[in-house]
Write an enzyme that holds these catalytic residues in place. Structure first.
Site, PDB file in Angstrom:
ATOM      1  N   SER A 139       0.877  -1.177   0.000  1.00 44.16           N
ATOM      2  CA  SER A 139       0.000   0.000   0.000  1.00 44.16           C
ATOM      3  C   SER A 139       0.911   1.223   0.000  1.00 44.16           C
ATOM      4  CB  SER A 139      -0.833   0.007   1.288  1.00 44.16           C
ATOM      5  OG  SER A 139      -1.417   1.282   1.522  1.00 44.16           O
ATOM      6  N   TYR A 152      -1.885  -0.872  10.509  1.00 45.68           N
ATOM      7  CA  TYR A 152      -2.064  -1.228   9.086  1.00 45.68           C
ATOM      8  C   TYR A 152      -0.793  -0.899   8.308  1.00 45.68           C
ATOM      9  CZ  TYR A 152      -3.874  -1.187   4.294  1.00 45.68           C
ATOM     10  OH  TYR A 152      -4.062  -1.420   2.953  1.00 45.68           O
TER      11      TYR A 152
HETATM   12  P1  NDP Z   1     -11.462  -5.736  -0.411  1.00 47.61           P
HETATM   13  O1  NDP Z   1     -11.880  -5.620   1.024  1.00 47.61           O
HETATM   14  O2  NDP Z   1     -12.513  -5.551  -1.450  1.00 47.61           O
HETATM   15  O3  NDP Z   1     -10.753  -7.134  -0.657  1.00 47.61           O
HETATM   16  C1  NDP Z   1     -10.010  -7.784   0.342  1.00 47.61           C
HETATM   17  C2  NDP Z   1      -9.946  -9.242  -0.017  1.00 47.61           C
HETATM   18  O4  NDP Z   1      -9.163  -9.899   0.990  1.00 47.61           O
HETATM   19  C3  NDP Z   1     -11.314  -9.909  -0.035  1.00 47.61           C
HETATM   20  O5  NDP Z   1     -11.391 -10.791  -1.125  1.00 47.61           O
HETATM   21  C4  NDP Z   1     -11.321 -10.693   1.266  1.00 47.61           C
HETATM   22  O6  NDP Z   1     -12.105 -11.869   1.122  1.00 47.61           O
HETATM   23  C5  NDP Z   1      -9.850 -11.058   1.391  1.00 47.61           C
HETATM   24  N1  NDP Z   1      -9.501 -11.449   2.746  1.00 47.61           N
HETATM   25  C6  NDP Z   1      -9.582 -10.726   3.889  1.00 47.61           C
HETATM   26  N2  NDP Z   1      -9.221 -11.473   4.935  1.00 47.61           N
HETATM   27  C7  NDP Z   1      -8.897 -12.706   4.434  1.00 47.61           C
HETATM   28  C8  NDP Z   1      -8.452 -13.917   5.020  1.00 47.61           C
HETATM   29  N3  NDP Z   1      -8.259 -14.044   6.355  1.00 47.61           N
HETATM   30  N4  NDP Z   1      -8.212 -14.975   4.208  1.00 47.61           N
HETATM   31  C9  NDP Z   1      -8.425 -14.874   2.875  1.00 47.61           C
HETATM   32  N5  NDP Z   1      -8.844 -13.760   2.277  1.00 47.61           N
HETATM   33  C10 NDP Z   1      -9.079 -12.684   3.051  1.00 47.61           C
HETATM   34  O7  NDP Z   1     -10.298  -4.674  -0.595  1.00 47.61           O
HETATM   35  P2  NDP Z   1      -9.171  -4.425  -1.716  1.00 47.61           P
HETATM   36  O8  NDP Z   1      -9.473  -5.141  -2.969  1.00 47.61           O
HETATM   37  O9  NDP Z   1      -8.941  -2.989  -1.748  1.00 47.61           O
HETATM   38  O10 NDP Z   1      -7.904  -5.081  -0.975  1.00 47.61           O
HETATM   39  C11 NDP Z   1      -6.935  -5.876  -1.622  1.00 47.61           C
HETATM   40  C12 NDP Z   1      -5.566  -5.520  -1.067  1.00 47.61           C
HETATM   41  O11 NDP Z   1      -5.240  -4.190  -1.445  1.00 47.61           O
HETATM   42  C13 NDP Z   1      -5.448  -5.562   0.456  1.00 47.61           C
HETATM   43  O12 NDP Z   1      -4.231  -6.178   0.815  1.00 47.61           O
HETATM   44  C14 NDP Z   1      -5.408  -4.093   0.828  1.00 47.61           C
HETATM   45  O13 NDP Z   1      -4.741  -3.869   2.050  1.00 47.61           O
HETATM   46  C15 NDP Z   1      -4.682  -3.514  -0.348  1.00 47.61           C
HETATM   47  N6  NDP Z   1      -4.829  -2.068  -0.574  1.00 47.61           N
HETATM   48  C16 NDP Z   1      -6.054  -1.522  -0.840  1.00 47.61           C
HETATM   49  C17 NDP Z   1      -6.195  -0.179  -1.020  1.00 47.61           C
HETATM   50  C18 NDP Z   1      -7.531   0.466  -1.248  1.00 47.61           C
HETATM   51  O14 NDP Z   1      -7.629   1.711  -1.154  1.00 47.61           O
HETATM   52  N7  NDP Z   1      -8.586  -0.293  -1.556  1.00 47.61           N
HETATM   53  C19 NDP Z   1      -5.022   0.719  -1.002  1.00 47.61           C
HETATM   54  C20 NDP Z   1      -3.789   0.044  -0.731  1.00 47.61           C
HETATM   55  C21 NDP Z   1      -3.701  -1.295  -0.535  1.00 47.61           C
HETATM   56  P3  NDP Z   1     -12.959 -12.599   2.268  1.00 47.61           P
HETATM   57  O15 NDP Z   1     -13.504 -11.533   3.167  1.00 47.61           O
HETATM   58  O16 NDP Z   1     -13.997 -13.332   1.455  1.00 47.61           O
HETATM   59  O17 NDP Z   1     -12.006 -13.528   2.927  1.00 47.61           O
END
Ligand code: NDP
Length: 243
Positions: A139, A152
């Site tokens: 991030s 975070y």
């Molecule tokens: P979302 O919340 O839409 O997606 C997060 C994904 O992570 C979901 O598919 C969720 O699936 C999965 N997840 C969470 N916990 C678990 C777990 N214990 N095991 C398996 N899967 C898990 O957000 P984003 O698409 O934005 O996030 C994707 C990545 O991007 C993350 O690492 C986030 O920190 C990073 N990021 C996002 C930013 C933003 O502004 N959106 C900016 C910078 C970085 P489920 O709940 O079904 O398990």
């Protein structure tokens, strides 16, 4: 550019956000995708949409055995793994004096250990094949921190350190890429409970955000480079975001 067709690509965090959008783009390009997350219903619906070249494996990245199983299932179905994207993450941010230690623990377990378990699960396979590509989502909070995002940000600094070190260790054989997104549309932050954060930012809808497709394009750029080229890091922000 190298073709993505028939590449076997495993994505954690594929049930929503940038993981799900990227999976759709990859399937359109003819990749074989293995989708991982905890919410089975979302994964099932996505796989039904993508067709025969997609499978899902219900996975909790905070459990080491789940990542081992994910990679085994991918190999059982498609024969090998070309690319692993350690993308799953959560962001229940808060200020330190709120003492939301259980949320700190969950971020550490998912955002850091999830990446480590993914690397551990796939590395022997890729080293044995003499090729492979491991990516992770850090991030812009993994480059610079600010009040309210300490834990975070700490997890995303850790992702950066882990991926940088991995690259130094395996660069002769395996490509290693870290993606540093700025604010992007997704479900991220839906689990924020901190009253201070809510008072400051509401539900985070007021800030400029990139479409998830911007991340999908960056991911595709990284994995479609010719064999002798590695995209080490990609940082991208919506115009107007400065930190
Ligand atoms: P979302 O919340 O839409 O997606 C997060 C994904 O992570 C979901 O598919 C969720 O699936 C999965 N997840 C969470 N916990 C678990 C777990 N214990 N095991 C398996 N899967 C898990 O957000 P984003 O698409 O934005 O996030 C994707 C990545 O991007 C993350 O690492 C986030 O920190 C990073 N990021 C996002 C930013 C933003 O502004 N959106 C900016 C910078 C970085 P489920 O709940 O079904 O398990």
């Amino acid at each position: 550019m190298e073709s993505i067709k028939d590449k076997v690509i495993v994505i954690t965090g594929a049930s929503s956000g940038m993981g799900a959008v990227t999976a759709r783009r990859l399937a359109e390009l003819g990749a074989k995708v293995v989708l991982a997350a905890r919410r089975k219903d979302q994964l099932k619906t996505l796989v039904a949409e993508l067709g025969d070249n997609a499978i899902y494996v219900k996975t909790d990245v905070s459990k080491r055995a789940d990542l081992d199983n994910l990679i085994q299932q991918a190999i059982a179905k498609f024969g090998h793994v070309d690319v692993l994207w350690n993308n799953a993450g959560i962001m229940p941010i808060s200020f330190f004096d709120e003492g939301l230690v259980d949320e700190w623990d969950r971020m550490i377990d998912i955002n850091i250990k999830g990446v480590l378990y993914g690397i551990n699960a796939v590395l022997p396979h890729m080293l044995q094949r003499g090729q492979g590509h491991i990516l992770a989502t850090s991030s812009v909070g993994g480059l610079k921190t600010s009040p309210g995002i300490g834990v975070y940000s700490g997890t995303k600094f850790a992702v950066r350190a882990i991926m940088d070190t991995l690259r130094e260790e395996v660069a002769q054989t395996i490509k290693v890429t870290t993606i540093y997104p700025g604010a992007t549309q997704s479900e991220l932050g839906h689990d924020i409970t901190s009253p201070k954060i809510k008072a400051l930012y509401g539900n985070l809808t007021g800030m400029p955000k990139m479409d998830e497709d911007a991340i999908a394009s960056a991911f595709i750029y990284a994995i479609s480079q010719p064999g002798n080229i590695v995209v080490n890091d990609i940082t991208l922000r919506p115009q107007g975001q400065t930190r």
